[in-house]
Enzyme design. Structure first.
Site, PDB file in Angstrom:
ATOM      1  CG  ASP A   1     -62.026  68.234 -11.941  1.00 38.37           C
ATOM      2  OD1 ASP A   1     -61.457  68.583 -10.897  1.00 38.37           O
ATOM      3  OD2 ASP A   1     -61.456  68.182 -13.055  1.00 38.37           O
TER       4      ASP A   1
ATOM      5  CB  ALA B   1     -61.418  71.605  -9.761  1.00 40.53           C
ATOM      6  CG  ASP B   2     -63.674  66.988  -7.749  1.00 38.18           C
ATOM      7  OD1 ASP B   2     -64.398  67.504  -6.883  1.00 38.18           O
ATOM      8  OD2 ASP B   2     -64.109  66.564  -8.830  1.00 38.18           O
ATOM      9  CG  LEU B   3     -57.367  65.177  -7.402  1.00 42.51           C
ATOM     10  CD1 LEU B   3     -56.252  64.829  -8.389  1.00 42.51           C
ATOM     11  CD2 LEU B   3     -57.576  64.041  -6.424  1.00 42.51           C
TER      12      LEU B   3
END
Length: 403
Positions: free
Chosen positions: A150, A178-180
């Site tokens: 991330d 970014a992950d979410l």
């Protein structure tokens, strides 16, 4: 939906009857899987014999207490163990995929090809399969093979431009943006693919890049720092309780009128230096000194009431635990308790979706490693105990005993 499985008619479970195979790890894929589970899908988590690295802080043996991260992310699903490096393990996965609606994976590009579990390998047995791949930079292109976290994706995408000083760079946001966003984007794409499949009967290969999901939102971010002070203020009342006050758009005039009623603070309404945002920014120290002097005359609760009365967005600054325990969430039924092996009774967030006022009520603790391996093989694939024992002897589950 899975052949032979129909929705149960529960309005809070619109994806009841949809089976999802989740081969992902860390964050982006599990976020997508949790969203689908919140909507009622049957999520079957497929882990290697050693388990997901995020499962526990130390050790990954079945029954170890899960980390808080894992509890928040992996509720409401079943878990099986498969060693996909063995022919037996891959064979089981192929059979599961043949009867599933969705497969999620976030392996580094090339891994699924080596394992023989690409979309092209699984689609012949299930033309309706929605196969979702999440990568850092995309499965093709010059950066496709780079390892992605991330933080690295935030740096690539420009987040550090927003967190640093003007003209410089800061640190990644301490929230895995970014992950979410990639997980949320994947879930949206999967839902659209299921709708499309209902129209024409065909599945699809959905490709989601963390970078592209992030940039789609950064382009509507506050690159001009319009939300920095003086537009956003964190101040304290005379009781030293911090509150945040948002004065963007048309709220500044209302705030100035309110604070100018405090003796000695009339300049907030009539001083030419403070009429425009640019002026307030140029004379920020003087402006903030008067604002803080005004707020110090009442308690923060009194100010929050006064601000709400004239429609200015504001909130007490709280810790996460304070927010979770707030009466607003209690009233909404947002928090539920589950018994987590090794941790005891834990409070977790319920599904955030309410349909016609109804929320999915069943919430289960994250499963232990391989907790449902036998159950899934028996109930989904119809395997009997001798066949499961044979698969174990062939290394399908690594060195894990079959639960």
């Amino acid at each position: 939906m899975t052949p032979g499985v129909a929705s149960d008619g529960d309005p809070a479970r619109p994806l009841a009857g949809v089976r999802v195979l989740d081969l992902t790890t860390f964050l982006s894929g599990p976020v997508a899987a949790r969203t689908l589970a919140d909507l009622g899908a049957d999520v079957v988590r497929v882990e290697p014999p050693r388990g997901d690295p995020t499962r526990a802080g130390t050790g990954l043996a079945k029954g170890d207490p899960p980390s808080a991260f894992y509890v928040a992310l992996h509720r409401d699903r079943r878990a099986i163990v498969l060693d996909l490096k063995t022919d037996a393990g891959r064979g089981v996965l192929h059979e599961l995929a043949a009867g599933s609606d969705v497969l999620l994976e976030n392996f580094r590009p090339g891994v699924t090809e080596r394992l023989g579990i690409r979309d092209a390998d699984l689609r012949p047995a299930n033309p309706g399969l929605v196969y979702c791949t999440i990568t850092g930079f995309g499965p093709d292109g010059p950066y496709s093979q780079l390892p992605a976290t991330d933080g690295a994706v935030q740096a690539f995408g420009g987040v550090l431009e927003l967190t640093g000083p003007p003209g410089g760079f800061g640190l990644p946001v301490p929230l895995p943006l970014a992950d979410l966003l990639a997980g949320a984007t994947a879930a949206q794409g999967i839902l659209a693919a299921l709708v499309a499949r209902g129209r024409h009967g065909r599945g699809t290969h959905l490709d989601v890049s963390m970078v592209e999901a992030l940039l789609g939102w950064l382009l509507v971010g506050d690159r001009e720092r319009t939300l920095a002070p003086p537009t956003t203020l964190v101040v304290s009342g005379r009781d030293d309780v911090p509150i945040l006050v948002q004065t963007s758009l048309h709220f500044q005039g209302r705030l100035a009128t309110l604070l100018a009623t405090v003796p000695g603070c009339g300049a907030l309404a009539d001083d030419a230096r403070f009429v425009t945002r640019e002026g307030r920014r140029e004379h920020l120290d003087d402006y903030l000194a008067i604002v803080r002097r005004a707020f110090a005359t009442r308690t923060s609760a009194e100010w929050l009431d006064a601000l709400a009365a004239i429609g200015i967005p504001a909130s007490r600054v709280q810790r996460i635990d304070d927010a979770l325990a707030h009466p607003q969430l209690t009233h909404r039924g947002s928090i539920v308790g589950v018994d987590v092996p090794g941790l005891g009774h834990e409070a977790v967030l319920a599904s955030p979706f309410r349909f016609d006022g109804q929320r999915k009520t069943e919430t289960t603790a994250p499963p232990t490693l391989g907790e449902h391996t036998r159950e899934v093989l028996r109930d989904v694939l119809g395997y009997d105990d001798p066949r499961i024992a044979g698969l174990a002897a062939d290394g399908a589950f690594g060195d894990r005993p079959v639960a």
